[in-house]
Structures are given as C-alpha cells and as structure tokens.
Design an enzyme around this catalytic site. Structure first.
Site, PDB file in Angstrom:
ATOM      1  CG  ASP A  29      76.463  55.144  22.316  1.00  0.00           C
ATOM      2  OD1 ASP A  29      77.447  55.415  21.592  1.00  0.00           O
ATOM      3  OD2 ASP A  29      75.523  54.420  21.941  1.00  0.00           O
ATOM      4  CB  SER A  74      76.006  51.906  19.157  1.00  0.00           C
ATOM      5  OG  SER A  74      76.585  53.139  19.476  1.00  0.00           O
ATOM      6  CB  THR A 109      73.379  50.872  23.143  1.00  0.00           C
ATOM      7  OG1 THR A 109      74.143  51.725  22.302  1.00  0.00           O
ATOM      8  CG2 THR A 109      74.233  50.359  24.286  1.00  0.00           C
ATOM      9  CD  GLU A 162      72.776  53.636  25.061  1.00  0.00           C
ATOM     10  OE1 GLU A 162      71.561  53.424  24.908  1.00  0.00           O
ATOM     11  OE2 GLU A 162      73.555  53.866  24.127  1.00  0.00           O
ATOM     12  CG  ASP A 208      77.033  58.170  19.816  1.00  0.00           C
ATOM     13  OD1 ASP A 208      78.165  57.923  19.355  1.00  0.00           O
ATOM     14  OD2 ASP A 208      75.990  58.136  19.138  1.00  0.00           O
ATOM     15  CG  HIS A 259      77.369  61.147  16.150  1.00  0.00           C
ATOM     16  ND1 HIS A 259      78.131  60.608  15.138  1.00  0.00           N
ATOM     17  CD2 HIS A 259      76.994  60.102  16.926  1.00  0.00           C
ATOM     18  CE1 HIS A 259      78.201  59.285  15.290  1.00  0.00           C
ATOM     19  NE2 HIS A 259      77.525  58.955  16.376  1.00  0.00           N
ATOM     20  CG  ASP A 309      79.036  52.396  22.373  1.00  0.00           C
ATOM     21  OD1 ASP A 309      79.677  53.430  22.673  1.00  0.00           O
ATOM     22  OD2 ASP A 309      77.925  52.422  21.824  1.00  0.00           O
ATOM     23  CG  HIS A 310      81.664  53.641  19.503  1.00  0.00           C
ATOM     24  ND1 HIS A 310      81.428  55.010  19.503  1.00  0.00           N
ATOM     25  CD2 HIS A 310      80.451  53.066  19.364  1.00  0.00           C
ATOM     26  CE1 HIS A 310      80.146  55.236  19.344  1.00  0.00           C
ATOM     27  NE2 HIS A 310      79.510  54.072  19.272  1.00  0.00           N
TER      28      HIS A 310
HETATM   29 MG    MG Z   1      73.598  53.885  22.163  1.00  0.00          MG
HETATM   30 ZN    ZN Z   2      77.488  57.110  17.409  1.00  0.00          ZN
END
Ligand code: MG
Ligand code: ZN
Length: 360
Positions: free
Chosen positions: A42, A83, A136, A251, A256, A260, A298-299
């Site tokens: 992620d 996500s 996710t 995952e 991620d 953040h 996912d990004h």
């Molecule tokens: Mg996720």
């Molecule tokens: Zn995020």
C-alpha cells in the site's frame, strides 16, 4: 546499390514476418498459472521501491523479477486514488470513486475475484498488517458505499468462504462492540471456521480466521516481527493443498501509513518487511512452477523522494511532498507462467481481467 538495399529490406521484412509468426505460436504454448499470489504494497511508489536498494545490505527481492510494468492509478472520479477505489479496481475490474468498497459509481455491488473463483473450488486467502476490514483487503470480499463502515464490512467475513484470513480487527467482531450486537465470532464458528488470536504453527483442514490486533497491527518498529512473511508461509502451505489452485492476496499495509506520517524509518522498515514477504512468495513459486507472483501497489503515498541532501550528491535525504497520496504511476512486477501479460503501461482495472483470464 539501390537493388541491394531493396534485397536487404525484403529479407528483413520476411524475417520480421517469420518472427511474428513464431512469436504468436510461442504465445499459444505459454502455460497459464494455476495459482496467483498478489502482493500489494500500500502506498508503494517507485521511490519506495528504490529505497529498498539504499537501505538494505542485500539486493532486494524486487530484483528477482524480469517482467515489470506501470499502472495508471486514477479513480473514476478522482485523479489521485485512494486504497478503496484502487483495490475495487483490482478485485472487480470496475473503476469507481475514492472510498468505495466493491461497489460501482452508483454504489451497486460488483462481484469480486474471490466471489467468482470460490464457486470454482479454488482456495483463497487474505493477509494484511492492517485490520482485515481496512480498505485494501475489504474490497476483495465486501461491498459497502463507504470504507469507514468497518462493522458492515466485517459482517461479510463469516460467510465469505475465504480459507485463510489473517490480520487485525477484533473490535469489529465483538458483539459488545458492535452496534447491531451480532456475535461474529459465533458466526465464524457456525460457518465452519477456526478462529484464533495467535498465528498457528500448522494449518488445519478447517477454514482459519486469525485476528491478532483490535484494529491495525503493531508497526515493525513496535515489535510486530515476522508476522507477514510467516503468515504468508502458513497460508501457502494450506492453500497449495488444493489441486484446483489458489488465489492469495498479501498486503503490506503500513508502507502507506509511514508515508502519511512522513516518517522515513517507519516507511522503510515496513517496506523491507514487505520485501522479505515477496521473497517467501518467490521461493514458493520457484519450487512449485505453477504459481504466478504479482507485486504491485495501489497508489503512491507521501510524494516520497530520494533527493540529494542539499546539493551533496554523496548523500540521499529522503523527503516527502504531501501527507496524502500522489498520482504518480506505480510499478507492477510479475514472475511465473504468463508473466509477460503484465508488462507495459495500463489502468488499474486491467489487472483484474488479466488475473481472471487464468481462472476462466
Ligand atoms: Mg491498505
Ligand atoms: Zn493512504
């Protein structure tokens, strides 16, 4: 001279046609994978992947792939994807809005890859370092208009028929904590699940649901240890007993979260844990020969970059440009039967069809 050029050109054209013919013949002989392991990091953009080279002693497992592509991540109604929209695209092939869990733009449920293959007697598994109800993983088994509806999302699990589930999320199962007072632990048992709060050393013949935290799991920095690679090993041991094949989604959720938080150490420790897990998947596939390993994100999160340290080109100073996501393309890696289908540049929705083709 002109004639000679013509002859050379003719030979080249003939050779070219021949190459294409033999190319298509070769393509027909490529075997389909029986099993798919889909690993999603992620928020893992190319700078995150690059960091695995600068912050690890050994070559990262990313280097074991020869087929690499790029995914365009935008959601249907948002240039910068979240996500939920991304995992809905992967799990259903439908482009939707940010926050959507397995629903289209009109909020109608769309069937997921798991819902399509479980009736074909293919085994399935979901492993994450977030809660299992987080966006996710949720998109692979649930349908909800909002990713925040954790209690509703959890209620899909006991009847999901997923063979192996591991991650956090006990607070969404407990009848004393649920608004509807449903006892999802009992519902799991009624549907043939063995539920536990420790990672078992061995698998059983029963469906297994393992919940190791109230919500998201601890960070690596807080002592999560080898949960992700170990759970992946156990899942592969269990799912590979099915001769019809399996689909396992793993995952690395907290790459991620490090993004953040704009916290380099958090991001990189989670990234290296994910890389170790990729190694487990690739080692399994190398022996098995019928398994396709796909690694993607996912990004991208954080607008992470490995820029020079104030002009000192002998030093990297990792930095971030946002506490949110970015629209940069994300890498996808594939290894195993039919891996060549995964090179190139394509939309996130295309991954669903590419995977489903193997199960049709
Ligand atoms: Mg996720
Ligand atoms: Zn995020």
């Amino acid at each position: 001279m002109k004639n000679r050029v013509k002859i050379v050109l003719s030979i080249l054209i003939i050779l070219g046609v021949g190459y294409r013919l033999s190319g298509s013949q070769w393509k027909q002989e490529v075997k389909k994978p029986k099993n798919i392991i889909l690993l999603i990091g992620d928020g893992m953009g190319l700078s995150q992947v690059s960091a695995s080279y600068f912050f690890k002693d050994k070559a990262p497992n990313f280097e074991r792939f020869n087929t690499i592509g790029l995914i365009k991540t935008s959601a249907a109604t948002n240039l910068v994807c979240d996500s939920a929209a991304s995992a809905t695209a992967y799990a259903t092939g439908v482009s939707t809005y940010n926050g959507a869990i397995g629903v289209d733009q009109q909020k109608n449920p769309v069937p997921t890859i798991l819902e399509k293959i479980i009736p074909k007697n293919i085994s399935t598994g979901i492993i994450t370092t977030s809660s299992v109800m987080h966006a996710t993983p949720a998109c692979f088994y649930a349908h909800a208009a909002s990713r925040r509806s954790y209690q509703d999302i959890a209620a899909f699990l006991p009847t999901s028929k997923i063979d192996f589930i591991a991650g956090g999320g006990t607070e969404f199962l407990d009848k004393n904590k649920r608004e509807d007072r449903r006892d999802l632990y009992k519902e799991f048992q009624d549907n043939g699940y063995e539920v536990s709060n420790t990672l078992p050393k061995q698998t059983t013949d029963k469906k297994q649901a393992i919940f190791l935290a109230e919500d998201g799991m601890d960070k690596i920095l807080e002592g999560r240890g080898d949960f992700l690679p170990n759970a992946t090993k156990i899942a592969l041991d269990k799912l590979s007993k099915n001769k019809n094949g399996f689909f396992l989604m793993v995952e690395g959720a907290q790459i991620d979260w490090g993004g953040h938080d704009n916290d380099t150490e958090y991001l990189i420790t989670e990234l290296l844990d994910f890389d170790k897990t990729i190694g487990v998947a690739l080692d399994f596939a190398a022996l098995d020969n019928e398994t396709l390993v796909i690694v993607t994100a996912d990004h991208e999160t954080g607008g992470f970059t490995l820029a020079t340290d104030d002009g000192d080109y002998s030093k990297i100073k990792p930095s971030f440009s946002t506490t949110g996501h970015s629209a940069t393309m994300i890498p996808i890696f594939a290894k195993g039967p039919s891996e060549n289908n995964f090179g190139g540049i394509y939309k996130n929705t295309a991954l669903f069809q590419k995977m489903m083709d193997f199960f049709n």
